[in-house]
Design an enzyme around this catalytic site. Sequence first.
Site, PDB file in Angstrom:
ATOM      1  N   ASN A 115      -0.656  -1.896  -1.507  1.00 52.63           N
ATOM      2  CA  ASN A 115      -1.869  -1.940  -0.690  1.00 52.63           C
ATOM      3  C   ASN A 115      -3.039  -1.658  -1.620  1.00 52.63           C
ATOM      4  O   ASN A 115      -3.166  -0.547  -2.146  1.00 52.63           O
ATOM      5  CB  ASN A 115      -1.796  -0.892   0.426  1.00 52.63           C
ATOM      6  CG  ASN A 115      -3.119  -0.746   1.164  1.00 52.63           C
ATOM      7  OD1 ASN A 115      -3.930  -1.653   1.178  1.00 52.63           O
ATOM      8  ND2 ASN A 115      -3.327   0.412   1.772  1.00 52.63           N
ATOM      9  N   VAL A 127       1.344  -5.844   6.341  1.00 52.85           N
ATOM     10  CA  VAL A 127       0.481  -6.961   6.719  1.00 52.85           C
ATOM     11  C   VAL A 127      -0.557  -7.118   5.608  1.00 52.85           C
ATOM     12  O   VAL A 127      -0.982  -6.141   4.995  1.00 52.85           O
ATOM     13  CB  VAL A 127      -0.204  -6.754   8.079  1.00 52.85           C
ATOM     14  CG1 VAL A 127       0.818  -6.872   9.199  1.00 52.85           C
ATOM     15  CG2 VAL A 127      -0.916  -5.400   8.158  1.00 52.85           C
ATOM     16  N   MET A 157      -8.005  -5.193   1.903  1.00 57.95           N
ATOM     17  CA  MET A 157      -6.851  -4.326   1.708  1.00 57.95           C
ATOM     18  C   MET A 157      -5.771  -4.660   2.723  1.00 57.95           C
ATOM     19  O   MET A 157      -6.062  -5.235   3.768  1.00 57.95           O
ATOM     20  CB  MET A 157      -7.264  -2.858   1.862  1.00 57.95           C
ATOM     21  CG  MET A 157      -8.306  -2.401   0.855  1.00 57.95           C
ATOM     22  SD  MET A 157      -7.856  -2.641  -0.865  1.00 57.95           S
ATOM     23  CE  MET A 157      -8.949  -3.991  -1.310  1.00 57.95           C
ATOM     24  N   CYS A 158      -4.586  -4.254   2.458  1.00 51.40           N
ATOM     25  CA  CYS A 158      -3.448  -4.488   3.341  1.00 51.40           C
ATOM     26  C   CYS A 158      -3.138  -3.200   4.102  1.00 51.40           C
ATOM     27  O   CYS A 158      -3.793  -2.184   3.945  1.00 51.40           O
ATOM     28  CB  CYS A 158      -2.231  -4.922   2.525  1.00 51.40           C
ATOM     29  SG  CYS A 158      -2.572  -6.292   1.375  1.00 51.40           S
ATOM     30  N   ARG A 159      -2.129  -3.256   4.940  1.00 57.91           N
ATOM     31  CA  ARG A 159      -1.587  -2.066   5.603  1.00 57.91           C
ATOM     32  C   ARG A 159      -0.086  -2.108   5.398  1.00 57.91           C
ATOM     33  O   ARG A 159       0.533  -3.173   5.499  1.00 57.91           O
ATOM     34  CB  ARG A 159      -1.864  -2.063   7.105  1.00 57.91           C
ATOM     35  CG  ARG A 159      -3.317  -2.231   7.537  1.00 57.91           C
ATOM     36  CD  ARG A 159      -4.132  -0.957   7.390  1.00 57.91           C
ATOM     37  NE  ARG A 159      -4.582  -0.789   6.021  1.00 57.91           N
ATOM     38  CZ  ARG A 159      -5.260   0.279   5.582  1.00 57.91           C
ATOM     39  NH1 ARG A 159      -5.519   1.272   6.402  1.00 57.91           N
ATOM     40  NH2 ARG A 159      -5.653   0.338   4.338  1.00 57.91           N
TER      41      ARG A 159
END
Length: 252
Positions: A116, A89, A1-3
């Site tokens: 995300n 990110v 997963m992203c942030r």
Amino acid sequence: MCRHIGYLGEPLSPAEVLFRAPHSLLVQSYAPADMRGGGSVNADGFGLGWYPGPGSPPLRHRRSTPLWTDETLPPLAAAVTSGAFVAAVRNGTTGLPVTEAAAAPFTAGRRLFSHNGVVRGYPGSLAELARTLPVTELLTLEAPTDSVVLWALLRARLATGEDPLTAVAALTAAVEAAAPGSRLNFLLTDGETLIGTTWTHALSVLETPAGVLLASEPLDGDPRWRPVPDHHAVRARRGQPVDLLPLTQELS
């Protein structure tokens, strides 16, 4: 997963949330607190999109490398102030490319978008939805990733004049129907309105007299941070209270 992080309010330096906060986006890139089984670090690229002034289209800085390796963004972010921005990110899904073009935020016109999460069964699960897009658009997508296809599908809805909140909710429902169990946390802004969604992943909101922050994880210990319930949308508009609405009801 992203942030990811979205901001709307009085002009603020992105450096405050990207680098200076105790649990900044930089910290979340290498020590995230709530990945929910989606990896351990966010090192597959990053991006920042911001509005240089009222009525101006957004500017953007993206790279395919980890945020902590970039020497350009810290002084750039410190030199900028903006009334709206989105930063992210990336933790790329296994098998998908690690390129600058795959890093959020994505942009078109005055809008910035970030995703995300993950679309289960991609690319096959999105094939029917993607059939609604022009072939030339599919052939010229920035990168062959689920997030980029989601952005193309959302752009198509917005191009018809559909209300942004309604468009985000409808896209979420369509993708969940096509790919059950997907994680669909979105951020969308045009510099005047900021929309976020929670769909099987975390998002928190902070309202202050200066503005509104939406973030995958709280940036500090401020007690005003509150979690957004799952399957909800958040809408922040300048000079108006924040709306918190279930994605399962008709939104307007």
